[in-house]
Motif scaffolding. Structure first.
Motif, mmCIF file in Angstrom:
data_model
loop_
_atom_site.group_PDB
_atom_site.id
_atom_site.type_symbol
_atom_site.label_atom_id
_atom_site.label_comp_id
_atom_site.label_asym_id
_atom_site.label_seq_id
_atom_site.Cartn_x
_atom_site.Cartn_y
_atom_site.Cartn_z
ATOM 1 N N HIS A 166 -120.455 -52.798 20.605
ATOM 2 C CA HIS A 166 -119.971 -53.801 19.438
ATOM 3 C C HIS A 166 -119.982 -55.289 19.898
ATOM 4 O O HIS A 166 -120.523 -56.286 19.350
ATOM 5 N N ARG A 167 -119.275 -55.445 21.008
ATOM 6 C CA ARG A 167 -118.818 -56.670 21.701
ATOM 7 C C ARG A 167 -120.391 -57.258 21.960
ATOM 8 O O ARG A 167 -120.357 -58.459 22.028
ATOM 9 N N TYR A 168 -121.359 -56.493 22.615
ATOM 10 C CA TYR A 168 -122.449 -57.203 23.121
ATOM 11 C C TYR A 168 -123.714 -56.836 22.131
ATOM 12 O O TYR A 168 -124.928 -57.240 22.547
ATOM 13 N N ASN A 169 -123.364 -56.422 20.857
ATOM 14 C CA ASN A 169 -124.329 -56.282 19.915
ATOM 15 C C ASN A 169 -125.555 -55.539 20.345
ATOM 16 O O ASN A 169 -126.578 -55.880 20.286
ATOM 17 N N THR A 170 -125.308 -54.439 20.871
ATOM 18 C CA THR A 170 -126.302 -53.502 21.695
ATOM 19 C C THR A 170 -125.988 -51.938 21.140
ATOM 20 O O THR A 170 -125.070 -51.627 20.488
ATOM 21 N N GLN A 171 -127.152 -51.317 21.248
ATOM 22 C CA GLN A 171 -127.099 -49.649 21.532
ATOM 23 C C GLN A 171 -127.196 -49.194 22.683
ATOM 24 O O GLN A 171 -127.482 -47.951 22.834
ATOM 25 N N VAL A 172 -127.155 -49.990 23.751
ATOM 26 C CA VAL A 172 -127.560 -49.194 24.984
ATOM 27 C C VAL A 172 -126.682 -48.113 25.758
ATOM 28 O O VAL A 172 -127.179 -47.366 26.287
ATOM 29 N N LEU A 173 -125.580 -48.158 25.235
ATOM 30 C CA LEU A 173 -124.968 -46.983 25.682
ATOM 31 C C LEU A 173 -124.771 -45.995 24.554
ATOM 32 O O LEU A 173 -124.738 -46.301 23.216
ATOM 33 N N ILE A 174 -124.678 -44.830 25.092
ATOM 34 C CA ILE A 174 -124.670 -43.542 24.267
ATOM 35 C C ILE A 174 -123.375 -42.974 24.009
ATOM 36 O O ILE A 174 -122.626 -42.699 24.973
ATOM 37 N N GLU A 175 -123.079 -42.786 22.658
ATOM 38 C CA GLU A 175 -121.529 -41.798 22.406
ATOM 39 C C GLU A 175 -121.792 -40.547 22.969
ATOM 40 O O GLU A 175 -122.701 -39.804 22.162
ATOM 41 N N PRO A 176 -121.075 -39.970 24.032
ATOM 42 C CA PRO A 176 -121.272 -38.605 24.240
ATOM 43 C C PRO A 176 -120.708 -37.808 23.151
ATOM 44 O O PRO A 176 -119.576 -38.115 22.564
ATOM 45 N N GLN A 177 -121.116 -36.531 22.949
ATOM 46 C CA GLN A 177 -120.298 -35.455 22.304
ATOM 47 C C GLN A 177 -119.897 -34.608 23.232
ATOM 48 O O GLN A 177 -120.224 -34.257 24.242
ATOM 49 N N MET A 178 -118.972 -33.906 22.175
ATOM 50 C CA MET A 178 -118.058 -33.034 23.065
ATOM 51 C C MET A 178 -118.624 -31.520 22.951
ATOM 52 O O MET A 178 -119.260 -31.201 21.770
ATOM 53 N N LYS A 179 -118.733 -30.777 24.054
ATOM 54 C CA LYS A 179 -119.322 -29.415 23.739
ATOM 55 C C LYS A 179 -118.005 -28.595 24.126
ATOM 56 O O LYS A 179 -117.563 -28.392 25.301
ATOM 57 N N VAL A 180 -117.167 -28.379 23.074
ATOM 58 C CA VAL A 180 -116.008 -27.582 23.196
ATOM 59 C C VAL A 180 -116.097 -26.188 23.795
ATOM 60 O O VAL A 180 -116.881 -25.349 23.143
ATOM 61 N N THR A 181 -115.588 -26.057 24.903
ATOM 62 C CA THR A 181 -115.814 -24.696 25.555
ATOM 63 C C THR A 181 -114.548 -23.929 25.337
ATOM 64 O O THR A 181 -113.406 -24.290 25.569
#
Ligand code: SF4
Length: 328
Positions: free
Chosen positions: A167-182
């Motif tokens: 949001h701060r840098y108006n980009t999508q460069v970083l990916i939100e990681p998902q949880m793989k609940v084990t």
């Protein structure tokens, strides 16, 4: 076969691994390789936030990597490396720290817990630990992070940090990681009280000899109400029985379940049976570990090669990150 995505997981260099590490993480690491591109990192920089001395750091890193390889992590497929060998993570950590409110870090329950545990050493790195952890994950654009339910808040923190950065840098460069609940079984130590841990010395080392393993098993606390051999026991409250359920055959589990309740089997024999099954189960791991340890250079070469492959991904991400921030 095409893999479903990229998994990242890190663990501190705690040296020779124990049964708790094995059931809680290592087996899962091996299994994930079937469906995912896996990146497994020995997070030595994280260890510096709590370590009093670094004298054992190198040996502990080696021993842990050796255990990972012996258990079946395949370095030709998965990337296995040491965190500090890819310094881009430190750079990303710094950038992410600029979008992280300090109060959010000091409010985290894990920080408060650590600060209580080591009041004499509440260092800056300890506060920023979740930011470095976020950098670990997003540097490699991991889709998934295997976590136990108790670690879920950490991953949520990482996801929020990614959103703040993007949001701060108006980009999508970083990916939100998902949880793989084990479903991580809580492995209780031989004291029967607390989670198995090396620091509590209530652990059973995977690489121990069969005799050492037997000795540790014989020390295991059982049903505290069963004082004499003739007292009927309750396997439902006994840690040895929990272990039988994992390492013994269904017939043996049934036998212990029945005989313990009517004092048909004593704790000594019950433990001997478990020790025997555990030693039998760990035999292939121990043999492979022994083979690999004949050539320590192999382990260091794996880590070096892992760092090289990890660096390529890391640098590609950092090029995008620097550009997104607008660094000259
Ligand atoms: Fe535990 Fe086995 Fe003793 Fe029963 S017989 S209390 S299951 S160690």
């Amino acid at each position: 076969m095409a893999k479903k995505g990229r998994v990242f997981s890190g663990a501190r260099p705690t040296g020779r691994q124990h049964l708790g590490n094995y059931l809680g993480a290592m087996l899962n690491y091996v299994a994930l390789q079937e469906d995912y591109d896996c990146i497994y990192c020995i997070v030595d920089v994280h260890a510096l936030t709590t370590l009093e001395t670094t004298l054992d750091l190198r040996q502990n890193t080696y021993e842990m990597a050796l255990d990972w390889l012996a258990v079946g992590i395949r370095p030709e497929e998965s990337i296995v490396f040491v965190q500090s060998h890819v310094p881009q993570v430190m750079e990303l950590h710094t950038y992410l720290s600029m979008v992280t409110p300090l109060g959010k870090l000091t409010d985290l329950p894990t920080f408060k817990e650590k600060a209580r545990e080591q009041p004499h050493n509440v260092n800056y790195g300890l506060v920023g630990y979740p930011v470095l952890m976020t950098a670990d994950i997003v540097l490699y654009k991991a889709d998934l992070v295997p976590v136990g339910v108790d670690q879920a808040p950490h991953l949520e923190f990482a996801r929020e940090t990614v959103r703040s950065f993007n949001h701060r840098y108006n980009t999508q460069v970083l990916i939100e990681p998902q949880m793989k609940v084990t479903q991580v079984p809580k492995v209780i130590g031989i004291d029967g009280q607390q989670k198995m841990s090396k620091s509590l010395n209530n652990h059973i080392e995977l690489a121990a000899t069969p005799e050492e393993t037997r000795q540790r098993v014989m020390q295991m606390v059982t049903d505290p109400q069963r004082i004499r051999r003739s007292d009927p026991g309750n396997p439902d409250v006994c840690n040895v029985f929990s272990m039988h359920k994992i390492f013994s055959s269904p017939e043996q589990v049934e036998m212990v379940n029945t005989e313990c309740r009517r004092a048909g089997i004593g704790c000594v024999d019950c433990k001997k049976l478990f020790a025997e099954n555990l030693n039998h189960h760990l035999q292939p791991f121990r043999q492979r570990r022994e083979e690999i340890s004949q050539n320590p250079d192999f382990v260091w070469d794996v880590l070096k090669d892992g760092a090289k492959r990890a660096s390529q991904i890391a640098e590609a991400t950092m090029v995008e990150v620097r550009q997104a921030i607008g660094l000259p």
